[in-house]
Design a protein around this motif. Sequence first.
Motif, short mmCIF file in Angstrom:
data_model
loop_
_atom_site.label_atom_id
_atom_site.label_comp_id
_atom_site.label_asym_id
_atom_site.label_seq_id
_atom_site.Cartn_x
_atom_site.Cartn_y
_atom_site.Cartn_z
N THR A 132 13.71 5.57 -79.23
CA THR A 132 12.31 6.20 -79.64
C THR A 132 11.88 6.43 -81.12
O THR A 132 12.66 6.57 -81.95
CB THR A 132 12.15 7.33 -78.70
N GLY A 133 10.59 6.34 -81.28
CA GLY A 133 10.45 6.46 -82.91
C GLY A 133 9.98 8.26 -83.11
O GLY A 133 10.37 9.00 -82.27
N PRO A 134 9.64 8.61 -84.33
CA PRO A 134 9.64 9.92 -84.56
C PRO A 134 8.51 10.77 -83.80
O PRO A 134 8.90 12.03 -83.80
CB PRO A 134 9.26 9.89 -86.15
N ASP A 135 7.47 10.19 -83.12
CA ASP A 135 6.68 10.64 -82.47
C ASP A 135 7.12 10.69 -80.91
O ASP A 135 6.26 11.27 -80.13
CB ASP A 135 5.29 10.14 -82.47
N GLY A 136 8.42 10.33 -80.70
CA GLY A 136 8.65 10.18 -79.24
C GLY A 136 8.32 9.16 -78.29
O GLY A 136 8.53 9.22 -77.19
N ARG A 137 7.42 8.39 -78.97
CA ARG A 137 7.04 6.83 -78.12
C ARG A 137 8.07 5.98 -78.25
O ARG A 137 8.90 5.95 -79.09
CB ARG A 137 6.05 6.50 -78.80
N ILE A 138 8.29 5.34 -77.03
CA ILE A 138 9.41 4.25 -76.55
C ILE A 138 9.24 3.27 -77.31
O ILE A 138 8.35 2.65 -77.21
CB ILE A 138 9.60 4.28 -75.28
N ILE A 139 10.28 2.99 -78.41
CA ILE A 139 10.20 1.67 -78.95
C ILE A 139 10.66 0.53 -78.17
O ILE A 139 9.94 -0.58 -77.82
CB ILE A 139 10.98 1.52 -80.37
N ASP A 140 11.66 0.62 -77.48
CA ASP A 140 12.20 -0.38 -76.41
C ASP A 140 13.30 0.36 -75.66
O ASP A 140 13.84 1.59 -76.24
CB ASP A 140 12.62 -1.56 -77.01
N CYS A 141 13.85 -0.17 -74.69
CA CYS A 141 14.88 0.26 -73.86
C CYS A 141 15.77 -0.74 -73.34
O CYS A 141 15.12 -2.09 -73.08
CB CYS A 141 14.39 1.10 -72.92
N LEU A 142 16.86 -0.52 -72.96
CA LEU A 142 17.60 -1.71 -72.37
C LEU A 142 17.46 -2.17 -71.05
O LEU A 142 17.40 -3.16 -70.60
CB LEU A 142 19.34 -1.16 -72.42
N ARG A 143 16.73 -1.04 -70.25
CA ARG A 143 16.40 -1.19 -68.86
C ARG A 143 14.97 -0.86 -68.62
O ARG A 143 14.74 0.54 -68.82
CB ARG A 143 17.26 -0.81 -67.71
N ARG A 144 14.21 -1.44 -68.68
CA ARG A 144 12.59 -1.11 -68.37
C ARG A 144 12.40 -0.78 -66.89
O ARG A 144 12.66 -1.39 -66.00
CB ARG A 144 11.58 -2.11 -68.90
N VAL A 145 11.88 0.49 -66.78
CA VAL A 145 11.69 1.01 -65.49
C VAL A 145 9.87 1.11 -65.18
O VAL A 145 9.36 1.82 -66.13
CB VAL A 145 12.15 2.47 -65.18
N ASP A 146 9.20 0.27 -64.59
CA ASP A 146 8.04 0.05 -64.17
C ASP A 146 7.72 1.19 -62.89
O ASP A 146 8.29 1.75 -62.42
CB ASP A 146 7.38 -1.24 -64.12
N TYR A 147 6.16 1.19 -62.63
CA TYR A 147 5.67 2.00 -61.58
C TYR A 147 6.24 1.41 -60.34
O TYR A 147 6.46 2.33 -59.34
CB TYR A 147 4.36 1.83 -61.66
N GLU A 148 6.50 0.08 -60.18
CA GLU A 148 7.18 -0.26 -58.85
C GLU A 148 8.43 0.06 -58.48
O GLU A 148 8.69 0.50 -57.47
CB GLU A 148 6.79 -1.69 -58.82
N MET A 149 9.14 0.22 -59.62
CA MET A 149 10.59 0.56 -59.62
C MET A 149 10.74 2.17 -59.62
O MET A 149 11.61 2.53 -58.79
CB MET A 149 11.19 0.22 -60.82
N SER A 150 10.03 3.15 -59.90
CA SER A 150 9.81 4.30 -60.07
C SER A 150 8.42 5.20 -60.11
O SER A 150 7.88 4.82 -61.16
CB SER A 150 10.73 5.02 -60.97
N GLU A 151 7.98 5.78 -59.27
CA GLU A 151 6.60 6.39 -59.19
C GLU A 151 6.86 7.68 -60.00
O GLU A 151 5.76 8.05 -60.52
CB GLU A 151 6.23 6.74 -57.71
N LYS A 152 7.73 8.39 -60.18
CA LYS A 152 7.99 9.68 -60.69
C LYS A 152 8.14 9.37 -62.33
O LYS A 152 7.57 10.08 -63.04
CB LYS A 152 9.37 10.40 -60.28
N ARG A 153 8.74 8.37 -62.93
CA ARG A 153 9.06 8.23 -64.26
C ARG A 153 9.35 6.77 -64.70
O ARG A 153 10.14 6.28 -64.10
CB ARG A 153 10.35 9.03 -64.28
N GLN A 154 8.41 6.37 -65.65
CA GLN A 154 8.37 5.11 -66.07
C GLN A 154 9.06 5.07 -67.55
O GLN A 154 8.62 6.12 -68.14
CB GLN A 154 7.01 4.47 -66.14
N VAL A 155 9.65 4.22 -67.88
CA VAL A 155 10.37 4.17 -69.01
C VAL A 155 10.05 2.57 -69.55
O VAL A 155 10.71 1.64 -69.17
CB VAL A 155 11.92 4.14 -68.97
N LEU A 156 9.12 2.23 -70.62
CA LEU A 156 8.48 1.27 -70.95
C LEU A 156 8.16 1.50 -72.45
O LEU A 156 7.91 2.52 -72.68
CB LEU A 156 7.43 0.82 -70.18
#
Length: 586
Positions: A132-156
């Motif tokens: 993540t960057g200084p503002d807490g925004r995700i730059i990238d992740c090793l495993r991307r989690v979209d809405y179809e994979m998890s309705e509660k928490r997305q990691v993109l």
Amino acid sequence: MPFDAVFLHALTGELTSRAVGSKVDKIQMPSRDTVLLQLRSREGSGRLLIAIGANHCRIQFTASAPENPATPPMFCMLLRKHLVGGRIVSVTQPPSERMVDLALECTDELGERSEKHLIAELMGRNSNLILTGPDGRIIDCLRRVDYEMSEKRQVLPGLFYHLPPAQEKLDPLTADRETLARALPAPGEHKKADAWLLSAFSCLPPLICREIAFRFSGEVDPDMGLWDAGKRQAFLAHLNASFDRLRAGDFTPELLLRAGAAADFTYTPILQYGDYMECRPYPSFSALLDEFYVARDQADRMRQKSQTMVKSITNLRDRTARKIANQRKELAATHDRDRLRQLGDIVTANLHRIARGQTRLTAEDFYDPDMRQIDIDLSPTLSPQQNAAKFYKDYTRAKNAEKYLTEQLARGEAELEYLTSILDELSRAESDRDLAEIRAELVSGGYIRETGGRKKMKLPPSQPMVFRSSEGFTIRVGRNNRQNDQLTLKSAQKNDLWLHTQKIHGSHVIVECEGQKPGDETVTEAAMLAAYYSQARESQNVPVDYTPVRFVKKPAGAKPGMVIYTTYSTAFVTPDPALVEKLRVK
């Protein structure tokens, strides 16, 4: 034991003392779910390993240096772009979470300082590594989690990072005595103590739940419904004291061993197993995790990378085994061929009694001492003479088939032995170079095709493993069939000692004698190495043959690694992994 939050809490203090203030010198990804940060500080350098595989998620300093792929993955390149040259300013763990947040002071493209966070979520199959960057925004992740994979928490990339949803359980590091008292089951409610601890507290794995119950009652699963008020109060005091030790940081890295093999790890001595398991303390949590995971991770990596070869060779082996079984049946059928000749003689002697189109001949069997009548089936489309000739022809065919099948069986059995030895080598491969050499051997033998149109970088040939016996003799162990041939037939001297497991696939072992006679201790140690680097690694009292190299020969046309030998002795040994590591020349 899972990598639970309390264990991670104990480990975080160790990471903080070594990592904070260090600069990121290099970043590597030995595998698709493992990142290695090479850190440098005034105190020295170190490797910080972050693994997010479902079965081996962890963060630790490691002494191992795993091989890296020729081309780094895209995520590795991204981490290098943002983090190389950055300085770690803090290592924190959110309360009750299996997460570690590495805050780094980095320099962006404009040369200005900015803070980046590398967040390791160590949650089994849901593990992830997020930048993540200084503002807490995700730059990238090793495993991307979209809405179809998890309705509660997305990691993109582009989304703001949020902590995982909190569990509605108590935290043993913060719960006071009054909170614990309210959480106890009602008097008379029949609940097992270990099951209640597991369901009530967020950071306690089953092993620790059982240990807390055992230290209080001598049982791992006592029924709390049978306790009176006094015993409930005693358990509450015991529980509070146990949690006080955790809050005070009273942690000891402990490895649990079953029959000498690492079975589990924890942060406190374990008493519930008694003499069934050995509890061995370690100087640090990183050293503990290295001992538990390094060999296991290496085996998993090699298993994944060799999967295609293993499947191909297994199919060839099974096909060869089926072919051999069918040929053995056909060979057994040829053993009764003399009866075909006898029936031909009987038909020839009775030609005058057979009419064209007749399907059966009933005649005396003059090969039977009692001259009993027998029925012989005939072909109605053949003349009497042709029916007789058919029996002689079948006899000749069976006679020729016996010779042909015997030769084919010998070739097939040699082929089966060779394919089985290749599977054994693949199961013991320790590096990409080992796999590349086995693949090259299979390609040259025509068993598999070379894949990929691009030219691959040629790796220098690997060398045999080197060990030093307690008496000072050098012992070399081959890694694969080609290396076995080179070691035994070209490198070894005639008076060197050659060892191999008896009728069991394994490595060739050479004791370099240099004009001296090795003692019994050296022979025993070399035999243990031969047993350890064979299919009998997990067995006991393994027979190992040994003889001077001059008595070892390679038959003409034999497959790689296949030899014959005479004038040998046999030792019976039990492989010892600890001794193997002790003798290995680093």
